[in-house]
Design a protein around this motif. Structure first.
Motif, PDB file in Angstrom:
ATOM      1  N   TYR A 346     -39.295 -41.173   4.019  1.00  0.00           N
ATOM      2  CA  TYR A 346     -38.836 -41.654   5.321  1.00  0.00           C
ATOM      3  C   TYR A 346     -37.557 -40.956   5.796  1.00  0.00           C
ATOM      4  O   TYR A 346     -37.135 -41.164   6.928  1.00  0.00           O
ATOM      5  CB  TYR A 346     -38.630 -43.166   5.275  1.00  0.00           C
ATOM      6  CG  TYR A 346     -39.913 -43.902   4.978  1.00  0.00           C
ATOM      7  CD1 TYR A 346     -40.914 -44.006   5.937  1.00  0.00           C
ATOM      8  CD2 TYR A 346     -40.158 -44.451   3.725  1.00  0.00           C
ATOM      9  CE1 TYR A 346     -42.105 -44.660   5.661  1.00  0.00           C
ATOM     10  CE2 TYR A 346     -41.346 -45.102   3.428  1.00  0.00           C
ATOM     11  CZ  TYR A 346     -42.316 -45.202   4.410  1.00  0.00           C
ATOM     12  OH  TYR A 346     -43.502 -45.845   4.126  1.00  0.00           O
ATOM     13  N   ASP A 347     -36.968 -40.136   4.935  1.00  0.00           N
ATOM     14  CA  ASP A 347     -35.851 -39.298   5.375  1.00  0.00           C
ATOM     15  C   ASP A 347     -35.816 -38.049   4.505  1.00  0.00           C
ATOM     16  O   ASP A 347     -36.307 -38.038   3.370  1.00  0.00           O
ATOM     17  CB  ASP A 347     -34.513 -40.050   5.337  1.00  0.00           C
ATOM     18  CG  ASP A 347     -34.059 -40.414   3.935  1.00  0.00           C
ATOM     19  OD1 ASP A 347     -33.483 -39.537   3.272  1.00  0.00           O
ATOM     20  OD2 ASP A 347     -34.280 -41.568   3.515  1.00  0.00           O
ATOM     21  N   VAL A 348     -35.246 -36.983   5.032  1.00  0.00           N
ATOM     22  CA  VAL A 348     -35.243 -35.688   4.345  1.00  0.00           C
ATOM     23  C   VAL A 348     -34.354 -35.730   3.105  1.00  0.00           C
ATOM     24  O   VAL A 348     -34.654 -35.088   2.097  1.00  0.00           O
ATOM     25  CB  VAL A 348     -34.804 -34.571   5.308  1.00  0.00           C
ATOM     26  CG1 VAL A 348     -34.716 -33.226   4.590  1.00  0.00           C
ATOM     27  CG2 VAL A 348     -35.772 -34.467   6.482  1.00  0.00           C
ATOM     28  N   GLY A 349     -33.253 -36.489   3.167  1.00  0.00           N
ATOM     29  CA  GLY A 349     -32.373 -36.590   2.011  1.00  0.00           C
ATOM     30  C   GLY A 349     -33.098 -37.114   0.782  1.00  0.00           C
ATOM     31  O   GLY A 349     -32.854 -36.647  -0.339  1.00  0.00           O
ATOM     32  N   ALA A 350     -33.985 -38.077   0.968  1.00  0.00           N
ATOM     33  CA  ALA A 350     -34.771 -38.603  -0.156  1.00  0.00           C
ATOM     34  C   ALA A 350     -35.655 -37.512  -0.747  1.00  0.00           C
ATOM     35  O   ALA A 350     -35.804 -37.417  -1.972  1.00  0.00           O
ATOM     36  CB  ALA A 350     -35.616 -39.784   0.309  1.00  0.00           C
ATOM     37  N   ASP A 383     -40.238 -37.081  14.872  1.00  0.00           N
ATOM     38  CA  ASP A 383     -41.399 -37.263  15.758  1.00  0.00           C
ATOM     39  C   ASP A 383     -42.381 -38.304  15.240  1.00  0.00           C
ATOM     40  O   ASP A 383     -42.970 -39.057  16.016  1.00  0.00           O
ATOM     41  CB  ASP A 383     -42.130 -35.931  15.956  1.00  0.00           C
ATOM     42  CG  ASP A 383     -41.307 -34.903  16.718  1.00  0.00           C
ATOM     43  OD1 ASP A 383     -40.322 -35.313  17.366  1.00  0.00           O
ATOM     44  OD2 ASP A 383     -41.641 -33.709  16.658  1.00  0.00           O
ATOM     45  N   GLY A 384     -42.551 -38.336  13.908  1.00  0.00           N
ATOM     46  CA  GLY A 384     -43.596 -39.192  13.355  1.00  0.00           C
ATOM     47  C   GLY A 384     -43.142 -40.279  12.419  1.00  0.00           C
ATOM     48  O   GLY A 384     -43.959 -41.088  11.955  1.00  0.00           O
ATOM     49  N   GLY A 385     -41.861 -40.293  12.062  1.00  0.00           N
ATOM     50  CA  GLY A 385     -41.344 -41.363  11.227  1.00  0.00           C
ATOM     51  C   GLY A 385     -41.330 -41.101   9.743  1.00  0.00           C
ATOM     52  O   GLY A 385     -40.694 -41.836   8.987  1.00  0.00           O
ATOM     53  N   CYS A 386     -42.032 -40.050   9.291  1.00  0.00           N
ATOM     54  CA  CYS A 386     -42.077 -39.796   7.851  1.00  0.00           C
ATOM     55  C   CYS A 386     -42.648 -38.414   7.558  1.00  0.00           C
ATOM     56  O   CYS A 386     -43.227 -37.767   8.430  1.00  0.00           O
ATOM     57  CB  CYS A 386     -42.909 -40.861   7.132  1.00  0.00           C
ATOM     58  SG  CYS A 386     -44.648 -40.875   7.620  1.00  0.00           S
ATOM     59  N   ILE A 387     -42.454 -37.978   6.320  1.00  0.00           N
ATOM     60  CA  ILE A 387     -43.078 -36.766   5.796  1.00  0.00           C
ATOM     61  C   ILE A 387     -44.155 -37.222   4.823  1.00  0.00           C
ATOM     62  O   ILE A 387     -43.886 -38.038   3.935  1.00  0.00           O
ATOM     63  CB  ILE A 387     -42.065 -35.897   5.040  1.00  0.00           C
ATOM     64  CG1 ILE A 387     -40.833 -35.614   5.892  1.00  0.00           C
ATOM     65  CG2 ILE A 387     -42.694 -34.603   4.559  1.00  0.00           C
ATOM     66  CD1 ILE A 387     -39.597 -35.278   5.069  1.00  0.00           C
ATOM     67  N   LYS A 388     -45.348 -36.680   4.949  1.00  0.00           N
ATOM     68  CA  LYS A 388     -46.451 -37.086   4.081  1.00  0.00           C
ATOM     69  C   LYS A 388     -46.902 -35.929   3.199  1.00  0.00           C
ATOM     70  O   LYS A 388     -47.040 -34.800   3.650  1.00  0.00           O
ATOM     71  CB  LYS A 388     -47.636 -37.579   4.914  1.00  0.00           C
ATOM     72  CG  LYS A 388     -47.375 -38.867   5.668  1.00  0.00           C
ATOM     73  CD  LYS A 388     -48.613 -39.329   6.434  1.00  0.00           C
ATOM     74  CE  LYS A 388     -48.343 -40.617   7.187  1.00  0.00           C
ATOM     75  NZ  LYS A 388     -49.532 -41.073   7.943  1.00  0.00           N
ATOM     76  N   GLY A 389     -47.102 -36.245   1.941  1.00  0.00           N
ATOM     77  CA  GLY A 389     -47.679 -35.304   1.001  1.00  0.00           C
ATOM     78  C   GLY A 389     -48.810 -35.979   0.251  1.00  0.00           C
ATOM     79  O   GLY A 389     -49.244 -37.084   0.614  1.00  0.00           O
ATOM     80  N   THR A 390     -49.260 -35.335  -0.822  1.00  0.00           N
ATOM     81  CA  THR A 390     -50.397 -35.865  -1.584  1.00  0.00           C
ATOM     82  C   THR A 390     -50.104 -35.802  -3.076  1.00  0.00           C
ATOM     83  O   THR A 390     -49.733 -34.744  -3.595  1.00  0.00           O
ATOM     84  CB  THR A 390     -51.673 -35.050  -1.306  1.00  0.00           C
ATOM     85  OG1 THR A 390     -51.883 -34.961   0.101  1.00  0.00           O
ATOM     86  CG2 THR A 390     -52.880 -35.707  -1.958  1.00  0.00           C
ATOM     87  N   ILE A 391     -50.245 -36.939  -3.759  1.00  0.00           N
ATOM     88  CA  ILE A 391     -50.133 -36.947  -5.209  1.00  0.00           C
ATOM     89  C   ILE A 391     -51.523 -36.813  -5.828  1.00  0.00           C
ATOM     90  O   ILE A 391     -52.536 -37.163  -5.219  1.00  0.00           O
ATOM     91  CB  ILE A 391     -49.439 -38.213  -5.735  1.00  0.00           C
ATOM     92  CG1 ILE A 391     -50.258 -39.481  -5.428  1.00  0.00           C
ATOM     93  CG2 ILE A 391     -48.034 -38.327  -5.174  1.00  0.00           C
ATOM     94  CD1 ILE A 391     -49.739 -40.722  -6.140  1.00  0.00           C
ATOM     95  N   HIS A 392     -51.561 -36.283  -7.033  1.00  0.00           N
ATOM     96  CA  HIS A 392     -52.800 -36.098  -7.781  1.00  0.00           C
ATOM     97  C   HIS A 392     -52.629 -36.807  -9.118  1.00  0.00           C
ATOM     98  O   HIS A 392     -51.700 -36.510  -9.871  1.00  0.00           O
ATOM     99  CB  HIS A 392     -53.056 -34.596  -7.985  1.00  0.00           C
ATOM    100  CG  HIS A 392     -54.248 -34.272  -8.822  1.00  0.00           C
ATOM    101  ND1 HIS A 392     -54.431 -33.025  -9.395  1.00  0.00           N
ATOM    102  CD2 HIS A 392     -55.333 -35.006  -9.175  1.00  0.00           C
ATOM    103  CE1 HIS A 392     -55.570 -33.017 -10.068  1.00  0.00           C
ATOM    104  NE2 HIS A 392     -56.138 -34.204  -9.954  1.00  0.00           N
TER     105      HIS A 392
END
Length: 403
Positions: A346-350, A383-392
């Motif tokens: 939810y933020d780039v610092g995280a 713009d979208g509220g979050c950065i999304k990735g994918t865990i495996h």
């Protein structure tokens, strides 16, 4: 001093801190009459608690004592920031504010008291206007202030996250509520272990981290063993596990684990290394190996965002290949599952903190090196509220078969 996330159980102590701070620290700038309507001593704890839960809220703790707190909402409004009167000018407010500002996606605003105004000015906040706030027909002066979050300001914040990126055991509480993962896996690792574990069984947790998960099982200590290879965690385990009577040994070579053959009924391993033939040696007849593992495609979309074309380090870590390895080593597979699920920041610092902790997935990552990519991430969050990735992830429950 520790900065941690707010817990509902903090609310009463925070309310008392708020009252005492206002009536001591702010007394030099406001009259007794003004202080009495500002901090009445009759806070609605239910409403305060809900507001802290709705915002990103942190507390500063010294020992068991809360010495400061603050919160910021999703719009970038920094609502409250108070430090205990006994801990003024010791960096507490700075540490709290650093944590709150990390969550901002754009400019930050606050309503600062006369007392707090110099602190915010030193942090780059500018006065938008002076205003009179009416409380019970009494007027109090404060200042609407704003901090313009330029790229340079974000770089400063992200570098602070970079500097604080270290881990105690396997503890991600530093970014709690700022990211999420593994909350929607199609299996429950702990539940699966408990399905098979009995009090009379001998269990080994290989690569236990700081022993955090192992201790939640509440298995009899005399029938519990653990290993860990990461030096800081080894020292932590010596302090926390050995005094309990848990048979802890340092080990960072999964092919040579320092226990006798057929020592264990169950061996568990979550996100650690393993060697199928060595596990076979250590397990008793019909013994089980239960593992939840990080797959080779883990976080690859995030890696590509900041370090494009980075080589995959563990392409063999997938269910099909690992299942065959265990079958070839003499195991019968009882349960095998694989999943790809979202990881959200939810933020780039995280994300910066995370990328430094999981350094093997993000080799060579730094704020300086990846700054342009991080700014693109910031736009995605804005713009979208979050950065999304994918865990495996994949799960194996394997039973030792005897010849």
């Amino acid at each position: 001093m520790l900065i941690r996330n707010y817990h509902p159980s903090d609310c009463k102590e925070i309310a008392e801190l708020f009252y005492n701070t206002v009536h001591t620290i702010n007394a030099k700038d406001y009259t007794k009459e003004q202080l009495n309507v500002w901090a009445t001593g009759q806070v609605d704890l239910k409403k305060w608690n809900q507001s802290f839960l709705d915002h990103y809220s942190v507390v500063a703790v010294e020992g068991k004592r809360i010495i400061g707190f603050g919160d910021i909402d999703k719009t970038g409004y920094l609502d409250r920031l108070y430090v205990h009167s006994d801990y003024q000018k010791q960096g507490v407010a700075t540490a709290i504010c650093d944590a709150l500002e990390q969550t901002a996606h754009g400019n930050i605003t606050t309503h600062a008291s006369i007392t707090a105004r110099p602190f915010f000015e030193k942090r780059g906040y500018k006065i938008v206007k002076e205003q009179q706030v009416k409380r019970q027909e009494i007027l109090l002066t404060n200042f609407v202030m704003e901090k313009e979050m330029t790229p340079d300001e974000f770089k400063k914040l992200w570098k602070k996250e970079e500097e604080t990126a270290h881990i105690h055991g396997w503890d991600f509480s530093h970014i709690h509520n700022r990211y999420r993962e593994e909350d929607d896996l199609p299996w429950d690792y702990e539940k699966i272990i408990r399905q098979y574990l009995r009090k009379n069984m001998k269990v080994l947790d290989y690569d236990t981290g700081g022993g955090e998960f192992l201790l939640t099982l509440n298995h009899p200590f005399e029938k519990t063993a653990a290993t860990e290879g990461y030096p800081p965690n080894v020292e932590l385990c010596k302090k926390t596990l050995l005094p309990l009577g848990i048979d802890f040994k340092s080990c960072n070579t999964p092919s040579t684990i320092p226990f006798e053959p057929e020592s264990f009924d169950i061996i568990i391993n979550r996100h650690g290394d393993f060697h199928a033939k060595e596990l076979y040696r250590l397990l008793k007849k019909d013994g089980l190996f239960i593992t939840e593992q990080v797959g080779g495609e883990n976080d690859r979309d995030l890696v590509e965002m900041v370090l494009p074309n980075t080589e995959k380090l563990f392409p063999h870590l997938n269910l099909a290949e690992q299942r065959k390895i265990f079958e070839d080593a003499g195991f019968h597979i009882i349960q095998a599952e694989e999943a790809y699920r979202p990881i959200i920041f939810y933020d780039v610092g995280a994300f910066v903190w995370f990328a430094h902790i999981i350094e093997w997935e993000f080799p060579g990552f730094s704020v300086e090196k990846c700054f342009d990519a991080l700014l693109k991430m910031l736009k995605i969050v804005t713009d979208g509220g979050c950065i999304k990735g994918t865990i495996h992830r994949y799960l194996l429950v394997a039973k030792k078969q005897t010849q």
